[in-house]
Design a protein around this motif. Structure first.
Motif, PDB file in Angstrom:
ATOM      1  N   VAL A 149       0.839  -1.204   0.000  1.00 22.05           N
ATOM      2  CA  VAL A 149       0.000   0.000   0.000  1.00 22.05           C
ATOM      3  C   VAL A 149       0.874   1.254   0.000  1.00 22.05           C
ATOM      4  N   PHE A 150       1.886   1.292   0.860  1.00 20.30           N
ATOM      5  CA  PHE A 150       2.750   2.470   0.931  1.00 20.30           C
ATOM      6  C   PHE A 150       3.489   2.710  -0.380  1.00 20.30           C
ATOM      7  N   THR A 151       4.021   1.649  -0.984  1.00 26.89           N
ATOM      8  CA  THR A 151       4.780   1.843  -2.217  1.00 26.89           C
ATOM      9  C   THR A 151       3.879   2.107  -3.415  1.00 26.89           C
ATOM     10  N   ASP A 152       2.629   1.693  -3.345  1.00 29.55           N
ATOM     11  CA  ASP A 152       1.701   1.969  -4.452  1.00 29.55           C
ATOM     12  C   ASP A 152       1.111   3.375  -4.381  1.00 29.55           C
ATOM     13  N   TYR A 153       0.875   3.879  -3.171  1.00 31.06           N
ATOM     14  CA  TYR A 153       0.146   5.137  -3.032  1.00 31.06           C
ATOM     15  C   TYR A 153       0.972   6.305  -2.497  1.00 31.06           C
ATOM     16  N   ILE A 154       2.095   6.040  -1.878  1.00 27.86           N
ATOM     17  CA  ILE A 154       2.951   7.123  -1.386  1.00 27.86           C
ATOM     18  C   ILE A 154       4.141   7.211  -2.344  1.00 27.86           C
ATOM     19  N   THR A 155       3.914   7.820  -3.490  1.00 31.59           N
ATOM     20  CA  THR A 155       4.938   7.907  -4.535  1.00 31.59           C
ATOM     21  C   THR A 155       5.216   9.363  -4.877  1.00 31.59           C
ATOM     22  N   THR A 156       6.371   9.590  -5.502  1.00 29.20           N
ATOM     23  CA  THR A 156       6.715  10.956  -5.910  1.00 29.20           C
ATOM     24  C   THR A 156       5.764  11.454  -6.982  1.00 29.20           C
ATOM     25  N   GLY A 157       5.225  10.558  -7.777  1.00 24.19           N
ATOM     26  CA  GLY A 157       4.273  10.964  -8.801  1.00 24.19           C
ATOM     27  C   GLY A 157       2.975  11.485  -8.214  1.00 24.19           C
ATOM     28  N   LYS A 158       2.599  11.026  -7.046  1.00 23.11           N
ATOM     29  CA  LYS A 158       1.344  11.443  -6.424  1.00 23.11           C
ATOM     30  C   LYS A 158       1.530  12.530  -5.376  1.00 23.11           C
ATOM     31  N   LEU A 159       2.679  12.482  -4.654  1.00 21.28           N
ATOM     32  CA  LEU A 159       2.867  13.420  -3.544  1.00 21.28           C
ATOM     33  C   LEU A 159       4.074  14.329  -3.694  1.00 21.28           C
ATOM     34  N   GLY A 160       4.819  14.165  -4.754  1.00 19.57           N
ATOM     35  CA  GLY A 160       5.989  15.021  -4.956  1.00 19.57           C
ATOM     36  C   GLY A 160       7.197  14.525  -4.187  1.00 19.57           C
ATOM     37  N   SER A 161       8.118  15.440  -3.942  1.00 16.95           N
ATOM     38  CA  SER A 161       9.403  15.067  -3.333  1.00 16.95           C
ATOM     39  C   SER A 161       9.283  14.650  -1.870  1.00 16.95           C
ATOM     40  N   SER A 162       8.186  14.971  -1.218  1.00 13.92           N
ATOM     41  CA  SER A 162       8.022  14.589   0.189  1.00 13.92           C
ATOM     42  C   SER A 162       7.602  13.134   0.365  1.00 13.92           C
ATOM     43  N   ALA A 163       7.321  12.438  -0.737  1.00  9.65           N
ATOM     44  CA  ALA A 163       6.816  11.067  -0.659  1.00  9.65           C
ATOM     45  C   ALA A 163       7.809  10.115  -0.009  1.00  9.65           C
ATOM     46  N   ALA A 164       9.073  10.229  -0.351  1.00  6.41           N
ATOM     47  CA  ALA A 164      10.071   9.299   0.194  1.00  6.41           C
ATOM     48  C   ALA A 164      10.169   9.437   1.716  1.00  6.41           C
ATOM     49  N   GLY A 165      10.181  10.657   2.207  1.00  2.00           N
ATOM     50  CA  GLY A 165      10.254  10.873   3.657  1.00  2.00           C
ATOM     51  C   GLY A 165       9.006  10.389   4.370  1.00  2.00           C
ATOM     52  N   LEU A 166       7.841  10.680   3.793  1.00  3.64           N
ATOM     53  CA  LEU A 166       6.584  10.237   4.387  1.00  3.64           C
ATOM     54  C   LEU A 166       6.505   8.713   4.396  1.00  3.64           C
ATOM     55  N   ARG A 167       6.912   8.095   3.293  1.00  3.80           N
ATOM     56  CA  ARG A 167       6.899   6.639   3.204  1.00  3.80           C
ATOM     57  C   ARG A 167       7.833   6.031   4.250  1.00  3.80           C
ATOM     58  N   LEU A 168       9.001   6.624   4.440  1.00  6.85           N
ATOM     59  CA  LEU A 168       9.953   6.138   5.444  1.00  6.85           C
ATOM     60  C   LEU A 168       9.350   6.223   6.847  1.00  6.85           C
ATOM     61  N   VAL A 169       8.711   7.345   7.149  1.00  6.56           N
ATOM     62  CA  VAL A 169       8.085   7.517   8.465  1.00  6.56           C
ATOM     63  C   VAL A 169       6.969   6.489   8.656  1.00  6.56           C
ATOM     64  N   LEU A 170       6.096   6.343   7.656  1.00  9.45           N
ATOM     65  CA  LEU A 170       4.987   5.398   7.762  1.00  9.45           C
ATOM     66  C   LEU A 170       5.485   3.958   7.883  1.00  9.45           C
ATOM     67  N   GLN A 171       6.502   3.597   7.104  1.00  3.71           N
ATOM     68  CA  GLN A 171       7.035   2.240   7.187  1.00  3.71           C
ATOM     69  C   GLN A 171       7.707   2.000   8.537  1.00  3.71           C
ATOM     70  N   SER A 172       8.381   2.997   9.053  1.00  4.65           N
ATOM     71  CA  SER A 172       9.010   2.866  10.374  1.00  4.65           C
ATOM     72  C   SER A 172       7.953   2.667  11.453  1.00  4.65           C
ATOM     73  N   LEU A 173       6.899   3.461  11.402  1.00 11.76           N
ATOM     74  CA  LEU A 173       5.798   3.301  12.364  1.00 11.76           C
ATOM     75  C   LEU A 173       5.147   1.927  12.227  1.00 11.76           C
ATOM     76  N   MET A 174       5.012   1.454  10.984  1.00 12.64           N
ATOM     77  CA  MET A 174       4.413   0.137  10.754  1.00 12.64           C
ATOM     78  C   MET A 174       5.305  -0.963  11.323  1.00 12.64           C
ATOM     79  N   ILE A 175       6.604  -0.846  11.136  1.00 19.92           N
ATOM     80  CA  ILE A 175       7.532  -1.842  11.683  1.00 19.92           C
ATOM     81  C   ILE A 175       7.425  -1.870  13.208  1.00 19.92           C
ATOM     82  N   ILE A 176       7.392  -0.696  13.823  1.00 14.42           N
ATOM     83  CA  ILE A 176       7.280  -0.626  15.285  1.00 14.42           C
ATOM     84  C   ILE A 176       5.967  -1.253  15.742  1.00 14.42           C
ATOM     85  N   ALA A 177       4.865  -0.910  15.091  1.00 11.86           N
ATOM     86  CA  ALA A 177       3.555  -1.457  15.472  1.00 11.86           C
ATOM     87  C   ALA A 177       3.524  -2.972  15.306  1.00 11.86           C
TER      88      ALA A 177
END
Length: 135
Positions: A85-113
């Protein structure tokens, strides 16, 4: 590491291979489905379940082992699903240059959870019984 068209490295997936991740998710889905059927079967065959019956059933060695496998399957299934889900919807094409940072934060939170729920599940089934559930 080869990047796909969206610029996302595949190494952050569970196995580093889309085919293996797909297989892990399908196997984990089967494990979770069988686990659900076993629990449903218990409730259907026991009618009005008392705490003693439920506790005896869930703390038996076969159910503890099966529950451990189910918790591990749930962790793998959740990670593959959420990574997809994160790699399909949190992309630079959809969210711009902030996508990589947001994806990293979301994936980190998911790993912790997932790790919290994984360890909590292991504590519930292999700790001192169901008293571990209270936080």
């Amino acid at each position: 590491m080869i990047k796909n068209d969206s610029g996302i490295k595949s190494a952050t997936g569970l196995t580093g291979s889309g085919s293996r991740d797909w297989i892990i998710q399908r196997i984990s889905a089967v494990v979770l489905a069988v686990y659900s059927v076993v629990l449903l079967g218990f409730f259907l065959t026991h009618g009005d379940v008392t705490y003693l019956e439920w506790s005896s059933f869930m703390t038996s060695l076969p159910m503890r082992l099966f529950s451990l496998v189910a918790v591990l399957a749930l962790a793998g299934h959740a990670w593959v699903g959420m990574w997809t889900v994160f790699t399909d919807y949190i992309t630079t094409g959809k969210l711009g240059s902030s996508a990589a940072g947001l994806r990293l934060v979301l994936q980190s939170l998911m790993i912790i959870a997932i790790l919290v729920f994984l360890f909590w599940g292991i504590m519930i089934f292999w700790g001192t019984g169901f008293g571990v559930v209270a936080v």
